[in-house]
Structure formats: structure tokens, C-alpha cells
Design a protein around this motif. Structure first.
Motif, short mmCIF file in Angstrom:
data_model
loop_
_atom_site.label_atom_id
_atom_site.label_comp_id
_atom_site.label_asym_id
_atom_site.label_seq_id
_atom_site.Cartn_x
_atom_site.Cartn_y
_atom_site.Cartn_z
N SER A 48 -0.80 -1.50 -4.19
CA SER A 48 -1.96 -0.64 -3.91
C SER A 48 -1.47 0.74 -3.55
CB SER A 48 -2.79 -1.23 -2.77
OG SER A 48 -3.32 -2.49 -3.16
N MET A 49 -2.15 1.75 -4.04
CA MET A 49 -1.74 3.13 -3.77
C MET A 49 -2.97 3.99 -3.47
SD MET A 49 -0.57 4.00 -7.67
CE MET A 49 0.32 2.47 -7.77
N LYS A 50 -2.77 5.07 -2.72
CA LYS A 50 -3.88 5.96 -2.30
C LYS A 50 -3.37 7.39 -2.21
CE LYS A 50 -5.24 5.73 1.96
NZ LYS A 50 -5.91 5.26 3.20
N LEU A 100 0.86 -1.19 0.00
CA LEU A 100 0.00 0.00 0.00
C LEU A 100 0.89 1.23 0.00
CD1 LEU A 100 -2.76 1.34 0.18
CD2 LEU A 100 -2.61 1.15 2.67
N THR A 114 1.26 5.49 -0.52
CA THR A 114 0.50 6.74 -0.36
C THR A 114 1.27 7.88 -0.98
OG1 THR A 114 -0.43 5.91 1.69
CG2 THR A 114 -0.62 8.27 1.29
N THR A 136 -9.08 7.01 -1.95
CA THR A 136 -9.46 5.71 -2.48
C THR A 136 -8.20 4.90 -2.83
OG1 THR A 136 -11.52 6.59 -3.35
CG2 THR A 136 -10.73 4.49 -4.28
N THR A 137 -8.22 3.61 -2.50
CA THR A 137 -7.07 2.74 -2.79
C THR A 137 -7.22 2.12 -4.17
OG1 THR A 137 -6.75 2.20 -0.46
CG2 THR A 137 -5.79 0.69 -2.08
N TYR A 138 -6.11 2.15 -4.94
CA TYR A 138 -6.07 1.59 -6.28
C TYR A 138 -4.96 0.53 -6.33
CZ TYR A 138 -8.97 5.59 -7.46
OH TYR A 138 -9.98 6.49 -7.50
N THR A 139 -5.28 -0.60 -6.94
CA THR A 139 -4.31 -1.71 -6.98
C THR A 139 -3.96 -2.04 -8.41
OG1 THR A 139 -5.21 -2.65 -4.94
CG2 THR A 139 -3.86 -4.10 -6.31
#
Length: 618
Positions: free
Chosen positions: A104-106, A85, A87, A135-138
């Protein structure tokens, strides 16, 4: 006028200790002077300060907030998570993930209505559009490193950006071991490799590009255990990454024939110690290299080896090993039994030896090619003047002094095999006074007394008359009654049987009887004859026996003999012809009592007396 980008202090630690990246993110981290007074503690900016700052700097009345909320790096292999994850914010988040991982990034930001937000990679390829704050994007599985940039643009076309860097580890397949190896037909060999950089690091095996192989090229299990086919040949073993089929490693394996060892034959199954023999191997040279244990150089098949010396006793197993390129071996053996070396008991086992004298010890060796013996005295090879010397033939010469010594006979071939005997050195006897008789000449029936003295031994007197008596010193020994001349010998000997001997002849005088005389050798019946003579000499017993025809003193038939007066009285009638009477004659004998074999005799003729029947005148 574009809004001034918001920046955060760059003195915060980076992920996993990584250095700060350069580029846009670095530009975002330059600290404006207008914000310097708002920092607190470790450099964080309070929300009130941010609001004030946005009010002063945003000409069009909107504020953009991008903040770092959470940074997680790394991806556990197999059982771990498959994504990180990330950020967007300050500092730029950077992680290293395994090949094929998802990320995953936010992004958290604030923008006025009508603004746009998008995430692109370093190739300006759109990844996510639009992007919603918080919002988290993978991503899908990543196979290459990427830099993801979040761009937020307001209606006035002013933009602010933040980036995250994802480094993707590339898969590496290690070398397949063992390299360029060999394996015997229908046997197995374990191959190994390692794969790194991926999520599972799984890999597959193939033989000659056939996954798992087959009966023709050989099969290989998922663990890399290769089972060779029944035919010889060369094959390629390949390990391929399951996650990246372009990543692989390979090696070759030669499938070779099994070794063949047929026989190993010895020229002598029971050689003597020290004797040589040869070994002849039979094997298929094309299947492997032959070797023989006990440092015997293996010749070509069917050829006798160099001579092997028998340096052991008992069984020794010689083994022919034929080893192929795979290290597999075939063996065949032969047993060679070395004979036991035996040294016979030394003879004599114990021996007395006179000082300075020599004696011979004997022994023999069996079971060895070299049957010679090494002789020693008290551990000294060949002895010396102190203990005595001994020749290679076992002839021992005693020293000048008494003592007991060990005679050893040792096998020259095998020096730990030996037998011993004992030699005791004694002095030679000496005679103090000569062996002397009281009389060297005696009468028939007489005796003589011998005297002598000696030391260092015992003595015995022997004689030609059969005498054999042991005497001690000083000697005083009287002979038996002597009838004949006799030689007596005094022998003095020590325990070795050595010593002087002295012989003395004692002469015995012979018995004689004087001749018998008579006036005439005729006598009439009833008449007498006077005898004379018959004296005995040469003996102490001078008595005689007078016999008439063998009858002592005669009788009525033969006539009688008076031994006192030496007068023979003829019988009254003529003796018969039956023994001892002999008709008209008698034999008068004078016989020595001491030696009856000595006598004198006279034959007397008997006559009848004449008779006159008448005598008258006519």
C-alpha cells in the motif's frame, strides 16, 4: 520556468538501516541554498517556510507539497500483514517484502487545478491514475521487485516526482533430504525440505510428478512421509512451492526388497573351551549384505565360516543379520554353549613330604580342548629351590627346609580355573643309638629286651611273630616269650612316612629231651621196670611229663609210672584193646613240659606170668 523541486534533508535514517537509493529520488534530496536557513533541529522544514518558498519559486502561482508521513517495512509471514504502507516523499521509502505480498502506498501533495498525478513502475507501466493526495493505493501480489514513481504535473507542464522501492524476496526451495536414499517395500521414510521467501512458504509433495503419489509409485503425505509401494523400483520425490510452482527441489528414492535371513547353523553346539567350530549362514544375498556378530566374517550363503575359537563359557548367541540398502535388517540366531572348564581336586589334598624327597600330585582337566595343567608352588611356576620344585607331571621335590607350601594345578587353556593342595615339608628322622637286644639268642620260652633312641619321628617295633607296638625314645622294650627264632624291626618314621628301619634276628635254642633207657622192653604183669634218661635241655623249664599211652602217670589198666623214681608198674591184668589200652603193649613217653612237641618214648610189651598147674612125678 519549472518550479524548483522541494527537497528534504538526507541525514534522516533510512528504513531498516538501508542505504539511500540513487536516481530521481536522490536528485530530489539535494538541498537548495535558499532552504538552508529554514531548517530546524534535525532538518525538518516548518510549514511557514514552505509557503514562503513556494511563493518565491512558483512562477505560475501553484505549490506542490510532497511529504513523508509514514513508512512501514516488512511483511509478517503467515499470521502477519500482507502489505506494507509506503509514503512518497523524502527520503525515498524502500522495503523488502515476501514474494506475493501486496504493498500500500500514499502520496501527499498539493497542486493547482488542472494538474495531473500518476504512479508508474520502473517500466513506465501505469499502476494508478489518477492519484489523489492522501489516498492509499494497494498493489496486487508482487512477484518481482519494483520502483514506484509518483509524478505530479501542473498545467504548465512542470512536474515533480517521488519514488518508493519495493524489493520482493524470491522463493527458494531447499534440497530434499535424505538425498538419493533407499526404502524397503511397504515401509515409510520421512523426507524434509524448507521453503523461504514467500508469504506462506507452503509447498506440496509429489512422487514421479503425481501429487501425493499413488499405490504404484508410493504415496507421500503433506508432511513428507513417504510410504513405499509393494514393488521395487526407483522413484522421484519432488517438493514444489505452493506460491511459485517454478520453484522446486527433488531427489530419488530406491524401493528395495526386504532382506531375507533363513538360518545360521553351527558345526558344534557344545564345544569345549578352546575348541573351534564353524558357522554356516543361509540367506538371500540379493536382498542385502550378511554379517555375523562377535567379529565373525560372514561367508557367502551356504558356505561355512572360518574356524571360530571357543573362548567363553556358557551360552553365546550368534546372530546373522542381512541388511538391505535401506538399512532394514532381517536376523536369525543360533546359540553355542561353551563347556565349563573344570580342574579336578588335586590329590592328595594335603601331603607331608620329607625334605629333599619327592612325591606326586595329580589332577585333571575337563571341558577344554587343551587338558594340560600348569603346576606352581606358592605362585611360582615350577617352583624353585626355596619352596620346592614341581614338574609338568606334578612330581614335587621338597626343599631342604621345613615349611608349608601351596601346590596349584592351573588349566593351561583357562588360567582362571585351578585347584590347590598343601605340601608340608618335614625333616627325616634320625636314630641316635642302634636297635639292640639284650640277647640275640635265648632259650626256648625266654625273652630279650631291646634298646634304642631316635628323633624327628615316631617308632614302631614289628616282629615276624606278629608283634606290632609303638615305642617312644629312648626305647626299652622286652619281647614276648619266644618259642621260635624271630626277627624284630624298629621303624622310625616322620609324618611323611619316611625314616630308617633296623632289623634284628633273635635266635631261640631248640628244646631237646635225652633218650629214655630201660633194661628191657618187656615186662610181666604186676612187675616193674626201671627207666632212666629223659633230661630236658634248651629251655629254662626242664620239667617233663611221663605218660603211659598218653595218660600222664598211667592208670590201673595201663600200669602206673612213678615220675619220682622213674619206675613203671605193670597192671595186674592185660589191658583191653580199647584206647588208650592197646592190648599187650604200652608206650611210655617222656614229654617236655615247655614244648610238648619234644619227647622221647619206649614201647613195652606186657606178658602174663606163667603158671604151673601141677608138677608131679610119674
Amino acid at each position: 520556468m519549472r518550479p524548483t523541486p522541494m527537497s528534504f534533508s538526507s541525514d534522516r535514517p533510512t528504513m531498516a538501516g538501508r542505504p539511500e537509493p540513487s536516481g530521481t529520488g536522490a536528485a530530489l534530496r539535494s538541498t537548495p541554498t535558499s532552504l538552508a536557513s529554514h531548517r530546524q533541529g534535525n532538518g525538518a522544514l516548518p510549514v511557514a517556510s514552505l509557503v514562503q518558498w513556494f511563493g518565491r519559486t512558483c512562477r505560475h502561482g501553484f505549490a506542490l507539497l510532497v511529504g513523508l508521513l509514514l513508512c512501514m517495512g516488512g511483511l509478517a509471514r503467515a499470521s502477519g500483514t500482507s502489505s506494507a504502507l509506503l509514503t512518497f516523499g523524502d527520503p525515498v521509502t524502500a522495503v523488502t517484502v515476501p514474494y506475493g505480498s501486496t504493498v500500500s502506498m500514499k502520496g501527499v501533495f498539493s497542486a493547482p487545478t488542472g494538474s495531473t498525478s500518476i504512479i508508474k513502475d520502473q517500466n513506465l507501466t501505469t499502476i494508478f491514475d489518477p492519484v489523489v493526495s492522501g489516498t492509499t493505493y494497494t498493489t496486487g501480489g508482487l512477484t518481482a521487485s519494483k520502483t514506484f514513481t509518483l509524478t505530479v504535473t501542473n498545467p504548465a507542464d512542470d512536474s515533480i516526482t517521488a519514488s518508493v522501492v519495493v524489493t520482493v524476496t524470491q522463493i527458494t526451495v531447499g534440497a530434499v533430504t535424505p538425498a538419493a536414499s533407499s526404502v524397503t517395500v511397504s515401509t515409510t521414510k520421512q523426507f524434509l525440505t524448507t521453503v523461504s521467501g514467500g508469504l506462506s512458504n507452503a509447498y506440496t509433495w509429489a512422487v514421479d510428478n503425481i501429487p501425493g503419489g499413488n499405490s504404484t509409485v508410493g504415496t507421500i503425505s503433506v508432511t513428507g512421509l513417504y510410504t513405499a509401494p509393494a514393488a521395487t523400483g526407483s522413484h522421484t520425490i519432488k517438493a514444489t512451492s505452493f506460491e511459485d510452482a517454478t520453484k522446486l527441489a527433488s531427489t530419488t528414492v530406491a524401493v528395495v526388497a526386504p532382506p531375507v535371513a533363513t538360518s545360521l547353523v553351527t558345526s558344534k553346539a557344545n564345544p569345549k573351551f578352546g575348541e573351534t567350530f564353524t558357522l554356516t549362514p543361509t540367506y538371500v544375498a540379493s536382498t542385502g549384505t550378511g554379517s555375523i556378530n562377535y567379529s565373525v566374517t560372514c561367508p557367502a550363503s551356504g558356505v561355512a565360516s572360518a574356524a571360530v575359537s571357543t573362548d567363553w563359557v556358557g551360552d553365546r548367541i550368534f546372530t546373522l543379520s542381512v541388511t538391505n540398502a535401506a538399512g532394514d535388517a532381517a536376523q536369525t540366531s543360533v546359540t553355542v554353549t561353551g563347556q565349563t572348564v573344570v580342574v579336578a581336586d588335586v590329590s592328595p589334598a594335603t601331603k607331608y613330604v620329607t625334605a629333599g624327597y619327592s612325591t606326586t600330585f595329580s589332577s585333571s582337566v575337563t571341558g577344554a580342548a587343551d587338558t594340560s595343567l600348569d603346576w606352581s608352588v606358592d605362585g611360582i611356576p615350577g617352583g624353585d629351590a626355596t619352596v620346592g620344585t614341581i614338574t609338568s607331571g606334578g612330581v614335587y621335590t621338597a626343599p631342604a627346609t621345613t615349611g608349608t607350601h601351596t601346590i596349584k594345578a592351573t588349566s593351561h587353556a583357562k588360567t582362571d580355573v585351578f585347584k590347590t593342595a598343601t605340601a608340608t615339608v618335614v625333616l627325616l628322622p634320625t636314630v641316635g643309638s642302634a636297635f639292640t637286644p639284650s640277647a640275640s639268642s635265648v632259650l626256648y620260652g625266654g625273652t630279650t629286651t631291646f634298646t634304642a633312641s631316635f628323633s624327628n619321628g615316631t617308632a614302631v617295633i614289628t616282629g615276624t611273630d606278629g608283634t606290632n607296638v609303638v615305642v617312644t625314645s629312648p626305647v626299652s622294650w622286652t619281647s614276648p616269650v619266644l618259642h621260635n627264632s624271630t626277627t624284630y624291626t624298629l621303624t622310625v618314621h616322620n609324618l611323611a612316612g619316611d625314616g630308617p628301619s633296623t632289623a634284628v634276628l633273635v635266635t631261640v635254642t631248640g628244646v631237646t629231651v635225652d633218650p629214655v633207657t630201660v633194661p628191657k622192653d618187656k615186662v610181666s604183669l604186676t612187675k616193674t621196670l626201671q627207666f632212666a634218661g629223659g633230661a630236658v635241655s634248651g629251655t629254662s623249664d626242664t620239667s617233663v611229663v611221663w605218660k603211659v599211652n598218653g595218660v600222664a602217670g598211667g592208670n590201673a589198666e595201663l600200669g602206673t609210672f612213678n615220675t619220682t623214681t622213674l619206675v613203671y608198674s605193670a597192671p595186674a591184668v592185660m589191658p583191653s584193646g580199647t584206647a588208650p589200652a592197646t592190648g599187650g603193649t604200652v608206650i611210655i613217653r617222656c614229654e617236655s613240659v615247655a614244648n610238648p612237641a619234644v619227647f622221647k618214648e619206649v614201647t613195652i610189651t606186657l606178658y602174663a606170668l606163667p603158671t604151673i598147674t601141677s608138677f608131679e612125678l610119674l
